[in-house]
Design a protein around this motif. Structure first.
Motif, PDB file in Angstrom:
ATOM      1  N   GLN A 165       0.822  -1.205   0.000  1.00 49.89           N
ATOM      2  CA  GLN A 165       0.000   0.000   0.000  1.00 49.89           C
ATOM      3  C   GLN A 165       0.860   1.260   0.000  1.00 49.89           C
ATOM      4  O   GLN A 165       0.503   2.266  -0.614  1.00 49.89           O
ATOM      5  N   GLU A 211      -0.670  10.994 -10.602  1.00 51.04           N
ATOM      6  CA  GLU A 211      -1.683  12.042 -10.672  1.00 51.04           C
ATOM      7  C   GLU A 211      -1.115  13.354 -11.212  1.00 51.04           C
ATOM      8  O   GLU A 211      -1.864  14.222 -11.667  1.00 51.04           O
ATOM      9  N   GLN A 220       0.780   6.266  -7.090  1.00 52.15           N
ATOM     10  CA  GLN A 220      -0.469   6.916  -7.499  1.00 52.15           C
ATOM     11  C   GLN A 220      -0.341   8.433  -7.404  1.00 52.15           C
ATOM     12  O   GLN A 220      -0.776   9.165  -8.298  1.00 52.15           O
ATOM     13  N   ASP A 256      -6.572   7.522 -14.730  1.00 53.40           N
ATOM     14  CA  ASP A 256      -6.898   6.538 -13.697  1.00 53.40           C
ATOM     15  C   ASP A 256      -5.613   6.135 -12.989  1.00 53.40           C
ATOM     16  O   ASP A 256      -5.078   5.052 -13.204  1.00 53.40           O
ATOM     17  N   SER A 257      -5.144   7.013 -12.131  1.00 56.45           N
ATOM     18  CA  SER A 257      -3.863   6.782 -11.477  1.00 56.45           C
ATOM     19  C   SER A 257      -3.912   5.597 -10.510  1.00 56.45           C
ATOM     20  O   SER A 257      -2.908   4.914 -10.316  1.00 56.45           O
ATOM     21  N   ASP A 258      -5.072   5.334  -9.927  1.00 60.66           N
ATOM     22  CA  ASP A 258      -5.201   4.223  -8.984  1.00 60.66           C
ATOM     23  C   ASP A 258      -4.953   2.891  -9.684  1.00 60.66           C
ATOM     24  O   ASP A 258      -4.097   2.098  -9.278  1.00 60.66           O
ATOM     25  N   HIS A 284       2.027   1.752  -3.512  1.00 59.55           N
ATOM     26  CA  HIS A 284       0.898   2.132  -4.360  1.00 59.55           C
ATOM     27  C   HIS A 284       0.516   3.588  -4.134  1.00 59.55           C
ATOM     28  O   HIS A 284       0.262   4.328  -5.102  1.00 59.55           O
ATOM     29  N   ARG A 285       0.448   4.008  -2.876  1.00 59.42           N
ATOM     30  CA  ARG A 285       0.104   5.412  -2.588  1.00 59.42           C
ATOM     31  C   ARG A 285       1.108   6.370  -3.210  1.00 59.42           C
ATOM     32  O   ARG A 285       0.738   7.400  -3.787  1.00 59.42           O
ATOM     33  N   HIS A 308      -1.562   0.136  -9.738  1.00 55.92           N
ATOM     34  CA  HIS A 308      -1.654  -1.310  -9.527  1.00 55.92           C
ATOM     35  C   HIS A 308      -1.041  -2.072 -10.705  1.00 55.92           C
ATOM     36  O   HIS A 308      -0.286  -3.034 -10.516  1.00 55.92           O
TER      37      HIS A 308
END
Length: 202
Positions: A129, A140, A136, A147-149, A132-133, A153
Motif C-alpha cells: 500500500q 496524478e 499513485q 486513472d492513477s489508482d 501504491h500510494r 496497480h
C-alpha cells in the motif's frame, strides 16, 4: 513518563536475528526452506526470543524487509533525482519502479517469502500500500493520466516477486534486460494516458 528504551541484549538479539535471517534467505534454494527454528539456530538465540520480538514468521519477514528497504525509502522521501520528490513525474515514475525491481532482484527470496506469507490479500499489505500510494500520487501529476489508482496497480504488478523470480530464476533473463523491459513498458503506459481520455469521449 519517559519512553522506555529496549534493553541492550534485546537490541543485540534483534540485530542478530535479522542478520541471521538475511543470510539464510540469501543463500537458500527456496524461501519456504527457511524456518523460525533455522533462524534461531543461526542467530544463536531461542525460538521464544524470535516470537517475543517479531510475533511470527510474517512479522520477522516484514522487519527484515523494512530494514533492507530503508536506504531506498530515504532516497524516495528526500533524495536527489531521479527518486527524490523534486523529479518531474514522467521521470520519477520509471525511476521508482526501477528501484522496486532492483530491490526485489537483490532480495529475491526475501521478497518472495514476504509476498507469499499470510492468508490475506497481498494488496492489503502495508509495504504494498505504501508503494501504491506513492506511485499513485506521482501518476496524478502526469498530464493526461485519467486513472492513477488502477495504473499504479498495473505497473506494480510488473514487479511482483513471483514474476521477478520466474524471469530471473527460471527464465534466466539478465538483470539489465529486465530493467530495460520494465522501463519500456512504463514508458508506453505513460504515453497512452491522453489517448484513454480521448477514447472515452468518443
Amino acid at each position: 513518563m519517559p519512553e522506555r528504551r529496549p534493553r541492550k541484549d534485546a537490541t543485540r538479539n534483534r540485530e542478530a536475528v535479522l542478520a541471521a535471517a538475511d543470510a539464510l534467505f540469501t543463500r537458500c534454494d527456496s524461501p519456504e526452506d527457511v524456518t523460525m527454528a533455522d533462524i534461531a539456530t543461526e542467530a544463536g538465540v531461542g525460538k521464544g526470543t524470535l516470537f517475543r520480538a517479531f510475533g511470527d514468521r510474517a512479522g520477522l519477514l516484514r522487519a527484515l524487509y523494512e530494514a533492507r528497504l530503508e536506504p531506498v525509502r530515504k532516497a524516495v522521501e528526500a533524495g536527489p533525482p531521479p527518486l527524490g520528490p523534486g523529479t518531474p513525474p514522467r521521470e520519477r515514475v520509471p525511476a521508482l519502479l526501477d528501484a522496486v525491481l532492483c530491490f526485489k532482484l537483490d532480495n529475491r527470496h526475501l521478497a518472495l517469502a514476504l509476498e507469499e506469507s499470510g492468508s490475506g490479500s497481498p494488496y492489503l499489505a502495508e509495504h504494498y500500500q505504501r508503494w501504491h500510494r506513492l506511485l499513485q500520487a506521482v501518476l496524478e501529476q502526469v498530464p493526461g493520466m485519467t486513472d492513477s489508482d488502477f495504473t499504479a496497480h498495473a505497473l506494480l504488478a510488473a514487479t511482483r516477486a513471483d514474476l521477478v523470480e520466474h524471469l530471473a530464476g527460471t527464465q534466466r533473463v539478465p538483470r539489465e534486460r529486465m530493467r530495460a523491459q520494465l522501463a519500456e513498458f512504463t514508458g508506453r503506459v505513460l504515453a497512452r494516458g491522453p489517448v484513454r481520455e480521448e477514447s472515452a469521449e468518443e
